[in-house]
Design an enzyme around this catalytic site. Structure first.
Site, PDB file in Angstrom:
ATOM      1  N   HIS A 175      10.671   0.323  -4.952  1.00 24.99           N
ATOM      2  CA  HIS A 175      10.168  -0.467  -5.227  1.00 24.99           C
ATOM      3  C   HIS A 175      11.386  -1.472  -6.557  1.00 24.99           C
ATOM      4  O   HIS A 175      11.928  -0.879  -6.425  1.00 24.99           O
ATOM      5  CB  HIS A 175       8.996  -0.094  -6.127  1.00 24.99           C
ATOM      6  CG  HIS A 175       9.199   1.408  -7.136  1.00 24.99           C
ATOM      7  ND1 HIS A 175       9.158   2.163  -6.576  1.00 24.99           N
ATOM      8  CD2 HIS A 175       9.162   1.216  -8.670  1.00 24.99           C
ATOM      9  CE1 HIS A 175       9.567   2.979  -8.037  1.00 24.99           C
ATOM     10  NE2 HIS A 175       9.518   1.856  -8.996  1.00 24.99           N
ATOM     11  N   CYS A 178       5.018  -8.636  -1.880  1.00 25.30           N
ATOM     12  CA  CYS A 178       4.422  -7.094  -0.434  1.00 25.30           C
ATOM     13  C   CYS A 178       5.655  -6.957  -0.177  1.00 25.30           C
ATOM     14  O   CYS A 178       6.159  -7.174  -0.377  1.00 25.30           O
ATOM     15  CB  CYS A 178       3.088  -7.646   0.254  1.00 25.30           C
ATOM     16  SG  CYS A 178       4.026  -8.935   0.750  1.00 25.30           S
ATOM     17  N   ARG A 182       5.067   1.645  -0.777  1.00 26.64           N
ATOM     18  CA  ARG A 182       5.470   1.570  -1.997  1.00 26.64           C
ATOM     19  C   ARG A 182       6.957   3.057  -2.094  1.00 26.64           C
ATOM     20  O   ARG A 182       7.335   3.253  -2.840  1.00 26.64           O
ATOM     21  CB  ARG A 182       4.481   1.466  -2.987  1.00 26.64           C
ATOM     22  CG  ARG A 182       5.230   1.770  -4.202  1.00 26.64           C
ATOM     23  CD  ARG A 182       4.200   0.931  -5.576  1.00 26.64           C
ATOM     24  NE  ARG A 182       4.893   1.490  -7.108  1.00 26.64           N
ATOM     25  CZ  ARG A 182       5.989   0.445  -7.877  1.00 26.64           C
ATOM     26  NH1 ARG A 182       6.035  -0.907  -7.208  1.00 26.64           N
ATOM     27  NH2 ARG A 182       5.516   1.037  -9.232  1.00 26.64           N
ATOM     28  N   ASP A 228       0.873  -1.150   0.242  1.00 27.52           N
ATOM     29  CA  ASP A 228      -0.335   0.464   0.339  1.00 27.52           C
ATOM     30  C   ASP A 228       0.426   1.220   0.285  1.00 27.52           C
ATOM     31  O   ASP A 228       1.675   1.193  -0.906  1.00 27.52           O
ATOM     32  CB  ASP A 228      -0.988  -0.185   1.440  1.00 27.52           C
ATOM     33  CG  ASP A 228      -2.231  -1.007   1.742  1.00 27.52           C
ATOM     34  OD1 ASP A 228      -2.942  -1.624  -0.061  1.00 27.52           O
ATOM     35  OD2 ASP A 228      -2.072  -1.745   1.743  1.00 27.52           O
ATOM     36  N   CYS A 241      14.508   1.200  -7.733  1.00 26.79           N
ATOM     37  CA  CYS A 241      13.676   1.818  -8.067  1.00 26.79           C
ATOM     38  C   CYS A 241      13.169   3.251  -6.916  1.00 26.79           C
ATOM     39  O   CYS A 241      12.312   2.012  -6.430  1.00 26.79           O
ATOM     40  CB  CYS A 241      13.071   1.436  -9.241  1.00 26.79           C
ATOM     41  SG  CYS A 241      12.695   2.618 -10.501  1.00 26.79           S
TER      42      CYS A 241
END
Length: 135
Positions: A42, A75, A37, A34, A123
């Site tokens: 990520h 996740c 991130r 949720d 990233c």
């Protein structure tokens, strides 16, 4: 695709599948975290479908991945949200009676936290969707 068709993949296995010559651009990585991130970074090129709204957006996900044959969900730890969303997506495909060309639904072992802790590329862009740059 049967419900039992969900398997696990390690970070190093995923990285090797995304690296030439094995990379055939047929893998989609689905990040179901949720809010974290936005500040944790990520996996480059991943798609973001938050677990809190996953069911509402599942048809949009199918449109985004209709040209892929392997989906990898994750996740933070891939203990609850990642596997749950992967199973929900597999069930959705079963209900449609169409696998949309998707052959493999997988879950990333140890999730994003394990990916990052093992030194895999992360990233930190804010692009939506991510353009795939790593830091």
């Amino acid at each position: 695709m049967s419900r039992s068709s969900i398997s696990y993949i390690t970070g190093s296995q995923l990285l090797s599948l995304r690296t030439p010559p094995l990379n055939k651009n047929n893998i989609a990585i689905i990040d179901v975290r949720d809010d974290e991130r936005s500040y944790d970074g990520h996996i480059a090129g991943s798609l973001h479908y938050a677990s809190s709204t996953f069911t509402d957006n599942i048809s949009n996900l199918l449109r985004h991945v209709n040209d892929k044959d392997t989906l990898v969900f994750h996740c933070a730890l891939s203990q609850v949200r990642g596997p749950k969303c992967a199973r929900r997506f597999a069930n959705y495909l079963e209900e449609l009676k169409d696998n949309a060309g998707i052959k493999n639904i997988m879950v990333l072992e140890r999730g994003f936290n394990g990916w990052e802790a093992s030194g895999q590329p992360v990233c930190r862009c804010t692009d939506v969707p991510c353009k795939g740059h790593t830091a």
